[in-house]
Design a protein around this motif. Sequence first.
Motif, PDB file in Angstrom:
ATOM      1  N   GLU A  17      13.788   0.694  -9.056  1.00 44.75           N
ATOM      2  CA  GLU A  17      15.215   0.375  -9.200  1.00 44.75           C
ATOM      3  C   GLU A  17      15.665  -0.620  -8.139  1.00 44.75           C
ATOM      4  OE1 GLU A  17      17.302   4.058  -9.081  1.00 44.75           O
ATOM      5  OE2 GLU A  17      16.481   4.783 -10.991  1.00 44.75           O
ATOM      6  N   LYS A  18      15.173  -0.435  -6.911  1.00 47.68           N
ATOM      7  CA  LYS A  18      15.509  -1.380  -5.842  1.00 47.68           C
ATOM      8  C   LYS A  18      14.965  -2.774  -6.162  1.00 47.68           C
ATOM      9  CE  LYS A  18      15.285   2.108  -2.146  1.00 47.68           C
ATOM     10  NZ  LYS A  18      14.542   2.496  -0.909  1.00 47.68           N
ATOM     11  N   ALA A  19      13.766  -2.815  -6.706  1.00 50.18           N
ATOM     12  CA  ALA A  19      13.163  -4.100  -7.049  1.00 50.18           C
ATOM     13  C   ALA A  19      13.952  -4.792  -8.158  1.00 50.18           C
ATOM     14  CB  ALA A  19      11.717  -3.902  -7.476  1.00 50.18           C
ATOM     15  N   ASP A  69       0.832  -1.206   0.000  1.00 49.92           N
ATOM     16  CA  ASP A  69       0.000   0.000   0.000  1.00 49.92           C
ATOM     17  C   ASP A  69       0.869   1.260   0.000  1.00 49.92           C
ATOM     18  OD1 ASP A  69      -2.421  -1.334  -0.066  1.00 49.92           O
ATOM     19  OD2 ASP A  69      -2.781  -1.184   2.083  1.00 49.92           O
ATOM     20  N   ARG A  70       1.963   1.234   0.758  1.00 48.75           N
ATOM     21  CA  ARG A  70       2.866   2.394   0.762  1.00 48.75           C
ATOM     22  C   ARG A  70       3.488   2.604  -0.610  1.00 48.75           C
ATOM     23  NH1 ARG A  70       4.267   0.224   5.860  1.00 48.75           N
ATOM     24  NH2 ARG A  70       6.148  -0.769   4.998  1.00 48.75           N
ATOM     25  N   ALA A  71       3.857   1.503  -1.266  1.00 44.71           N
ATOM     26  CA  ALA A  71       4.416   1.614  -2.613  1.00 44.71           C
ATOM     27  C   ALA A  71       3.381   2.188  -3.579  1.00 44.71           C
ATOM     28  CB  ALA A  71       4.899   0.252  -3.093  1.00 44.71           C
ATOM     29  N   ALA A  72       2.135   1.719  -3.469  1.00 43.96           N
ATOM     30  CA  ALA A  72       1.077   2.228  -4.342  1.00 43.96           C
ATOM     31  C   ALA A  72       0.816   3.706  -4.082  1.00 43.96           C
ATOM     32  CB  ALA A  72      -0.202   1.420  -4.129  1.00 43.96           C
ATOM     33  N   LEU A  73       0.827   4.101  -2.820  1.00 40.28           N
ATOM     34  CA  LEU A  73       0.632   5.515  -2.486  1.00 40.28           C
ATOM     35  C   LEU A  73       1.727   6.365  -3.097  1.00 40.28           C
ATOM     36  CD1 LEU A  73      -0.888   7.722  -0.907  1.00 40.28           C
ATOM     37  CD2 LEU A  73       0.553   7.157   1.069  1.00 40.28           C
ATOM     38  N   LEU A  74       2.951   5.880  -3.048  1.00 39.70           N
ATOM     39  CA  LEU A  74       4.069   6.607  -3.647  1.00 39.70           C
ATOM     40  C   LEU A  74       3.882   6.713  -5.162  1.00 39.70           C
ATOM     41  CD1 LEU A  74       6.578   7.842  -2.300  1.00 39.70           C
ATOM     42  CD2 LEU A  74       7.863   5.796  -3.018  1.00 39.70           C
ATOM     43  N   ALA A  75       3.432   5.637  -5.789  1.00 41.53           N
ATOM     44  CA  ALA A  75       3.204   5.664  -7.239  1.00 41.53           C
ATOM     45  C   ALA A  75       2.155   6.703  -7.614  1.00 41.53           C
ATOM     46  CB  ALA A  75       2.777   4.282  -7.716  1.00 41.53           C
ATOM     47  N   VAL A  76       1.140   6.846  -6.774  1.00 35.23           N
ATOM     48  CA  VAL A  76       0.048   7.788  -7.061  1.00 35.23           C
ATOM     49  C   VAL A  76       0.446   9.228  -6.777  1.00 35.23           C
ATOM     50  CG1 VAL A  76      -2.307   8.451  -6.354  1.00 35.23           C
ATOM     51  CG2 VAL A  76      -1.736   6.038  -6.689  1.00 35.23           C
ATOM     52  N   THR A  77       1.298   9.431  -5.797  1.00 29.87           N
ATOM     53  CA  THR A  77       1.583  10.800  -5.338  1.00 29.87           C
ATOM     54  C   THR A  77       2.968  11.320  -5.707  1.00 29.87           C
ATOM     55  OG1 THR A  77       2.355   9.992  -3.181  1.00 29.87           O
ATOM     56  CG2 THR A  77       0.014  10.552  -3.390  1.00 29.87           C
ATOM     57  N   ASP A  78       3.921  10.439  -6.022  1.00 28.18           N
ATOM     58  CA  ASP A  78       5.296  10.883  -6.287  1.00 28.18           C
ATOM     59  C   ASP A  78       5.973   9.883  -7.230  1.00 28.18           C
ATOM     60  OD1 ASP A  78       7.928  11.744  -6.279  1.00 28.18           O
ATOM     61  OD2 ASP A  78       7.940  12.224  -4.144  1.00 28.18           O
ATOM     62  N   ALA A  79       5.755  10.072  -8.524  1.00 28.67           N
ATOM     63  CA  ALA A  79       6.258   9.117  -9.515  1.00 28.67           C
ATOM     64  C   ALA A  79       7.781   9.017  -9.487  1.00 28.67           C
ATOM     65  CB  ALA A  79       5.778   9.508 -10.908  1.00 28.67           C
ATOM     66  N   ASP A  80       8.482  10.129  -9.254  1.00 31.65           N
ATOM     67  CA  ASP A  80       9.942  10.091  -9.235  1.00 31.65           C
ATOM     68  C   ASP A  80      10.448   9.240  -8.074  1.00 31.65           C
ATOM     69  OD1 ASP A  80      10.069  11.699 -11.468  1.00 31.65           O
ATOM     70  OD2 ASP A  80      10.320  13.565 -10.332  1.00 31.65           O
ATOM     71  N   ALA A 120      -5.966   9.912 -15.098  1.00 32.94           N
ATOM     72  CA  ALA A 120      -4.583   9.786 -14.645  1.00 32.94           C
ATOM     73  C   ALA A 120      -4.152   8.320 -14.662  1.00 32.94           C
ATOM     74  CB  ALA A 120      -4.440  10.352 -13.238  1.00 32.94           C
ATOM     75  N   ARG A 121      -2.876   8.113 -14.975  1.00 33.55           N
ATOM     76  CA  ARG A 121      -2.297   6.776 -14.935  1.00 33.55           C
ATOM     77  C   ARG A 121      -1.022   6.842 -14.103  1.00 33.55           C
ATOM     78  NH1 ARG A 121      -4.859   3.347 -18.092  1.00 33.55           N
ATOM     79  NH2 ARG A 121      -3.188   1.815 -18.064  1.00 33.55           N
ATOM     80  N   PHE A 122      -0.793   5.782 -13.360  1.00 36.45           N
ATOM     81  CA  PHE A 122       0.296   5.783 -12.397  1.00 36.45           C
ATOM     82  C   PHE A 122       1.278   4.660 -12.697  1.00 36.45           C
ATOM     83  CE2 PHE A 122      -3.739   6.971 -10.340  1.00 36.45           C
ATOM     84  CZ  PHE A 122      -3.498   8.321 -10.189  1.00 36.45           C
ATOM     85  N   PRO A 123       2.570   4.902 -12.465  1.00 34.29           N
ATOM     86  CA  PRO A 123       3.558   3.849 -12.707  1.00 34.29           C
ATOM     87  C   PRO A 123       3.370   2.709 -11.729  1.00 34.29           C
ATOM     88  CG  PRO A 123       4.543   5.672 -11.486  1.00 34.29           C
ATOM     89  CD  PRO A 123       3.158   6.116 -11.872  1.00 34.29           C
ATOM     90  N   TRP A 124       3.811   1.524 -12.141  1.00 33.91           N
ATOM     91  CA  TRP A 124       3.775   0.370 -11.248  1.00 33.91           C
ATOM     92  C   TRP A 124       4.897  -0.565 -11.636  1.00 33.91           C
ATOM     93  CZ3 TRP A 124       2.534   0.109  -6.652  1.00 33.91           C
ATOM     94  CH2 TRP A 124       2.238  -1.086  -5.987  1.00 33.91           C
TER      95      TRP A 124
END
Length: 264
Positions: free
Chosen positions: A70-72, A52-63, A117-121
Amino acid sequence: MADPTPVIDDLRAEGDELDRTVAELEAERWSLPTPAPGWTVAHQIAHLAWTDRAALLAVTDADAFAHEVEKALAAPDRFVDEGAEEGAGKPPAEILAGWRVGRKALADALRAAPDGARFPWYGPPMSAASMASARLMETWAHGQDIADAIGAVRTPTDRLRHVARIGVRARDYAYGVRGLTPPAEEFRVELIAPSGELWAYGPEGAPQRVTGPALDFCLLVTRRAHRADLAVHATGPDADRWLDLAQAFAGPPGAGREPKGGTP
């Protein structure tokens, strides 16, 4: 353009239901092993909180999310387990509180997302509705792991429509992730919802078909039960082969569950 509100509402309901289940557990039961090798109940909730934290980051801060990707990529075989392991070491009350905060923040961010809107994943970019569907699918699937660990029987709901839809849409992915070429023709999939409604996908006259209860299909595509233990049936050789491969989630398929009666 799909309105994400209904699926976000369903995501909230799915999370709330699992929350009630784990909130009632004594602290020591958070250490029970689940069917996922090496994962306890604590790992399962910690994993949901981490994702969920990763998804929140994708929605709010793509950079910032790009750094997580990169870590993954640097540790594709370890990053999921490491995220769960880090969270699972906390006291159960802390794990649960963190998951509650994170899933609410994600739901709020998805509701506030601009239309279109579309978000990275970690896979293809997602819309708000698709992101919510994916989170619901994972919440439901990991909730099944927990239910199996504690001996609970869950009452299925029509929220399973989101899991079933992902499973159908991911047909070709299931072949690709194994290095196989998917069939050229579409299948007809007909599932009976918990409410008794018929959920149908694909051309009505398609000769290759899959039928059965939606619950069983969802257990199959999340690989939470072996095909031999489910009332999902295929007509046609390609449809039959798909039922051995189907998965609704990204990444390696994993070993899946053994049949309850032993090797089929």
